[in-house]
Design an enzyme around this catalytic site. Structure first.
Site, mmCIF file in Angstrom:
data_model
loop_
_atom_site.group_PDB
_atom_site.id
_atom_site.type_symbol
_atom_site.label_atom_id
_atom_site.label_comp_id
_atom_site.label_asym_id
_atom_site.label_seq_id
_atom_site.Cartn_x
_atom_site.Cartn_y
_atom_site.Cartn_z
ATOM 1 N N ASP A 162 16.988 17.728 -22.931
ATOM 2 C CA ASP A 162 16.144 17.539 -24.109
ATOM 3 C C ASP A 162 16.976 17.023 -25.282
ATOM 4 O O ASP A 162 16.543 16.152 -26.033
ATOM 5 C CB ASP A 162 15.450 18.857 -24.461
ATOM 6 C CG ASP A 162 14.774 19.448 -23.232
ATOM 7 O OD1 ASP A 162 13.935 18.753 -22.646
ATOM 8 O OD2 ASP A 162 15.123 20.575 -22.829
ATOM 9 N N HIS A 190 12.617 25.097 -22.687
ATOM 10 C CA HIS A 190 12.545 23.767 -22.067
ATOM 11 C C HIS A 190 11.088 23.568 -21.647
ATOM 12 O O HIS A 190 10.704 23.822 -20.504
ATOM 13 C CB HIS A 190 13.488 23.701 -20.863
ATOM 14 C CG HIS A 190 13.363 22.412 -20.090
ATOM 15 N ND1 HIS A 190 13.619 21.179 -20.645
ATOM 16 C CD2 HIS A 190 12.988 22.164 -18.800
ATOM 17 C CE1 HIS A 190 13.407 20.241 -19.733
ATOM 18 N NE2 HIS A 190 13.019 20.814 -18.613
HETATM 19 P P1 NAD Z 1 13.804 18.606 -5.088
HETATM 20 O O1 NAD Z 1 12.530 19.118 -4.510
HETATM 21 O O2 NAD Z 1 14.175 17.185 -4.887
HETATM 22 O O3 NAD Z 1 15.032 19.481 -4.592
HETATM 23 C C1 NAD Z 1 15.007 20.859 -4.628
HETATM 24 C C2 NAD Z 1 15.845 21.327 -3.467
HETATM 25 O O4 NAD Z 1 15.934 22.745 -3.578
HETATM 26 C C3 NAD Z 1 15.222 21.025 -2.110
HETATM 27 O O5 NAD Z 1 16.186 20.380 -1.289
HETATM 28 C C4 NAD Z 1 14.836 22.394 -1.567
HETATM 29 O O6 NAD Z 1 14.974 22.492 -0.152
HETATM 30 C C5 NAD Z 1 15.836 23.279 -2.278
HETATM 31 N N1 NAD Z 1 15.414 24.673 -2.418
HETATM 32 C C6 NAD Z 1 14.178 25.166 -2.649
HETATM 33 N N2 NAD Z 1 14.212 26.499 -2.698
HETATM 34 C C7 NAD Z 1 15.493 26.859 -2.507
HETATM 35 C C8 NAD Z 1 16.161 28.093 -2.442
HETATM 36 N N3 NAD Z 1 15.493 29.243 -2.560
HETATM 37 N N4 NAD Z 1 17.485 28.103 -2.230
HETATM 38 C C9 NAD Z 1 18.176 26.953 -2.080
HETATM 39 N N5 NAD Z 1 17.590 25.734 -2.130
HETATM 40 C C10 NAD Z 1 16.268 25.688 -2.337
HETATM 41 O O7 NAD Z 1 13.737 18.966 -6.664
HETATM 42 P P2 NAD Z 1 14.671 18.395 -7.809
HETATM 43 O O8 NAD Z 1 14.069 17.137 -8.342
HETATM 44 O O9 NAD Z 1 16.078 18.390 -7.381
HETATM 45 O O10 NAD Z 1 14.415 19.508 -8.943
HETATM 46 C C11 NAD Z 1 14.891 20.827 -8.788
HETATM 47 C C12 NAD Z 1 14.429 21.704 -9.932
HETATM 48 O O11 NAD Z 1 14.989 21.251 -11.183
HETATM 49 C C13 NAD Z 1 12.921 21.725 -10.162
HETATM 50 O O12 NAD Z 1 12.488 23.038 -10.452
HETATM 51 C C14 NAD Z 1 12.739 20.832 -11.384
HETATM 52 O O13 NAD Z 1 11.547 21.115 -12.078
HETATM 53 C C15 NAD Z 1 13.967 21.233 -12.177
HETATM 54 N N6 NAD Z 1 14.360 20.330 -13.252
HETATM 55 C C16 NAD Z 1 14.821 20.893 -14.408
HETATM 56 C C17 NAD Z 1 15.217 20.099 -15.451
HETATM 57 C C18 NAD Z 1 15.707 20.698 -16.751
HETATM 58 O O14 NAD Z 1 15.932 19.933 -17.716
HETATM 59 N N7 NAD Z 1 15.930 21.982 -16.862
HETATM 60 C C19 NAD Z 1 15.159 18.703 -15.335
HETATM 61 C C20 NAD Z 1 14.693 18.155 -14.140
HETATM 62 C C21 NAD Z 1 14.286 18.983 -13.100
HETATM 63 C C1 LMR Z 2 12.134 17.358 -17.076
HETATM 64 O O1 LMR Z 2 12.127 17.725 -18.244
HETATM 65 O O2 LMR Z 2 12.209 16.161 -16.750
HETATM 66 C C2 LMR Z 2 12.080 18.395 -15.983
HETATM 67 O O3 LMR Z 2 12.004 19.666 -16.523
HETATM 68 C C3 LMR Z 2 11.026 18.121 -14.984
HETATM 69 C C4 LMR Z 2 9.660 18.452 -15.524
HETATM 70 O O4 LMR Z 2 8.896 19.117 -14.805
HETATM 71 O O5 LMR Z 2 9.345 18.021 -16.635
#
Ligand code: NAD
Ligand code: LMR
Length: 332
Positions: A162, A190
Site C-alpha cells: 500500500d 490492509h
Molecule cells: P496463490 O493461490 O497463487 O498461492 C497460494 C499458495 O499457498 C498455493 O500454492 C497454495 O497451495 C498454498 N497454500 C494454501 N494453504 C496453505 C497452507 N495452509 N500451507 C502452505 N501453503 C498453503 O495465491 P497468491 O497470489 O500467492 O496469494 C497468497 C496470499 O497473499 C493471498 O491470501 C492473497 O490475498 C495475499 N496477498 C496479500 C497481499 C498484501 O499486500 N498483504 C498482496 C497480494 C496478495
Molecule cells: C492486494 O492488495 O493486491 C492484495 O491484498 C490482494 C487483494 O485481495 O486485494
C-alpha cells in the site's frame, strides 16, 4: 569468493503459489538479507502443492545462486519453520472478483493458528515473521497469539504494498521519480479503510501538500485509488497482485534488517499495544516505523495527525476490532 557468514534459515509458506514464485528468486539472489548472506530455503506447501514446489526447486537450482546452501520442500510445518530466522507467511487463498479481503477470514484464519503454533515450537526465538496472506493484519494477530516463546513483537503484517502504491500515485501526479517521495506511511488495515497519510509525507524533501496543492485529489481520488488498488488489479488481471506483492514483501523484510535511512519511514503492521497515537490496543495495525542498527523497529513518534487523518486512522482501527471480534474463537 564464498561468503564467510553462517547461513540463515528462511521459511516461505505457499511457496509454489503466484507470490512465492516471484519472491523466492530475489531472496536467493541476496536482495533481501544481503549479497553476502547465505540462505537455506525452507519451503512449505500443502501436500498437493509439493509436486509443483519440486518444480520451483529445480528452477532455483538451475539459477545457480551462490548464496543458496540448501532448498527444503515440505508440507511439515515443523520442518518448514525449524530454526527459522525469518518467515514469510504467504500460503492462503487469495480473493477473487467481488470479494473483500475480510471475506477470507474464516477460510484463511485457521491456517494461522497451526502455523503460529509451529513457529513458536520450532523457529528461532527472534524469528522475524511477515504475514502476507489475507486478511493479513488479522491473520497476523491469530499467529502472534500463539507466540509464547518467540518474540511477539516480531509478528508483523504487510502494508508495504500500500505504501509503494501510494508513493507511485504521488510520483505520477507530481511528475517526479518515485524515489523523490518519502515518509508516505500507511495507517491501519490492509483493506479499503487504510489511510495513506499524505499530510506528513514529502516530495523532493518538501512537504507533499506544498508540491501537490490539489486537496480534492489528495482527499478523494488519491486515497480511493490506493485503498482500491488490489481490487482494480484483480478486475484487470483476473487474479490478485503477485509480483508487486512479492516486491513489497522483499522491501518489508529487507528494511527490517537494516537501519532506516534518515528522513525515511517504513509502513509496518505491528502490535498496537503501547502506541503513542491512541489507536486501540490488541490489534495488528500499520504505523510509520523506523528500524535501528540492531534490526528492531519502533513507531515514529511525534507525527501530527489532523482531525481528518485521525478520523481515518480510527475508522480503520474500528474495522480491525470488528475483524478481531469475528475470529475471537481463534484467539482463545
Ligand atoms: P496463490 O493461490 O497463487 O498461492 C497460494 C499458495 O499457498 C498455493 O500454492 C497454495 O497451495 C498454498 N497454500 C494454501 N494453504 C496453505 C497452507 N495452509 N500451507 C502452505 N501453503 C498453503 O495465491 P497468491 O497470489 O500467492 O496469494 C497468497 C496470499 O497473499 C493471498 O491470501 C492473497 O490475498 C495475499 N496477498 C496479500 C497481499 C498484501 O499486500 N498483504 C498482496 C497480494 C496478495
Ligand atoms: C492486494 O492488495 O493486491 C492484495 O491484498 C490482494 C487483494 O485481495 O486485494
Amino acid at each position: 569468493m564464498p561468503s564467510q557468514k553462517s547461513p540463515i534459515r528462511v521459511a516461505v509458506t505457499g511457496a509454489a503459489g503466484n507470490i512465492g514464485y516471484s519472491l523466492l528468486f530475489p531472496i536467493a539472489a541476496g536482495q533481501v538479507f544481503g549479497a553476502d548472506q547465505p540462505v537455506i530455503l525452507q519451503l512449505l506447501e500443502v501436500p498437493q502443492g509439493v509436486q509443483f514446489l519440486e518444480g520451483v526447486k529445480m528452477e532455483l537450482q538451475d539459477s545457480a545462486f551462490g548464496l543458496v546452501q540448501d532448498i527444503i520442500c515440505t508440507s511439515d510445518l515443523d520442518v518448514a519453520f525449524g530454526d527459522a530466522d525469518a518467515a514469510f507467511l504467504v500460503g492462503s487463498k487469495p480473493r477473487g472478483p467481488g470479494m473483500e479481503r475480510a471475506d477470507l477470514l474464516s477460510q484463511n484464519g485457521q491456517i494461522f493458528i497451526g502455523q503460529g503454533q509451529a513457529i513458536d515450537r520450532s523457529a528461532k526465538e527472534g524469528v522475524k515473521v511477515l504475514v502476507v496472506g489475507n486478511p493479513c493484519n488479522t491473520n497476523c494477530l491469530i499467529a502472534a497469539h500463539q507466540a509464547k516463546r518467540t518474540r511477539r513483537a516480531n509478528y508483523t503484517a504487510m502494508t508495504r504494498l500500500d505504501q509503494n502504491r501510494a508513493m507511485a500515485q504521488v510520483a505520477l501526479k507530481a511528475g517526479v521519480g518515485v524515489s523523490q517521495v518519502s515518509r508516505l506511511a500507511i495507517w491501519g488495515n490492509h483493506s479499503p479503510t487504510m489511510y495513506p497519510d499524505f499530510e506528513n509525507a514529502a516530495v523532493g524533501g518538501e512537504r507533499l501538500t506544498r508540491v501537490i496543492t490539489d486537496e480534492a485529489w489528495l482527499k478523494g481520488d488519491f486515497i480511493k485509488t490506493v485503498q482500491q488498488r488490489g481490487k482494480a488489479i484483480i478486475e484487470a488481471r483476473g487474479k490478485s497482485s503477485a509480483a508487486s506483492a512479492a516486491w513489497a514483501a522483499i522491501d518489508h523484510m529487507r528494511d527490517w534488517h537494516r537501519p532506516t535511512p534518515a528522513g525515511e519511514w517504513v509502513s509496518m503492521a505491528i502490535s498496537s499495544d503501547g502506541n503513542p497515537y491512541g489507536i486501540p490496543e490488541g490489534l495488528i495495525y500499520s504505523f510509520p516505523c523506523v528500524v535501528d542498527a540492531s534490526g528492531d523497529y519502533s513507531i515514529v513518534g511525534g507525527v501530527e495527525l489532523s482531525e481528518f487523518a485521525r478520523g481515518k486512522a480510527l475508522a480503520s482501527a474500528q474495522e480491525l476490532i470488528e475483524e478481531r471480534d469475528a475470529i475471537k474463537d481463534m484467539l482463545s
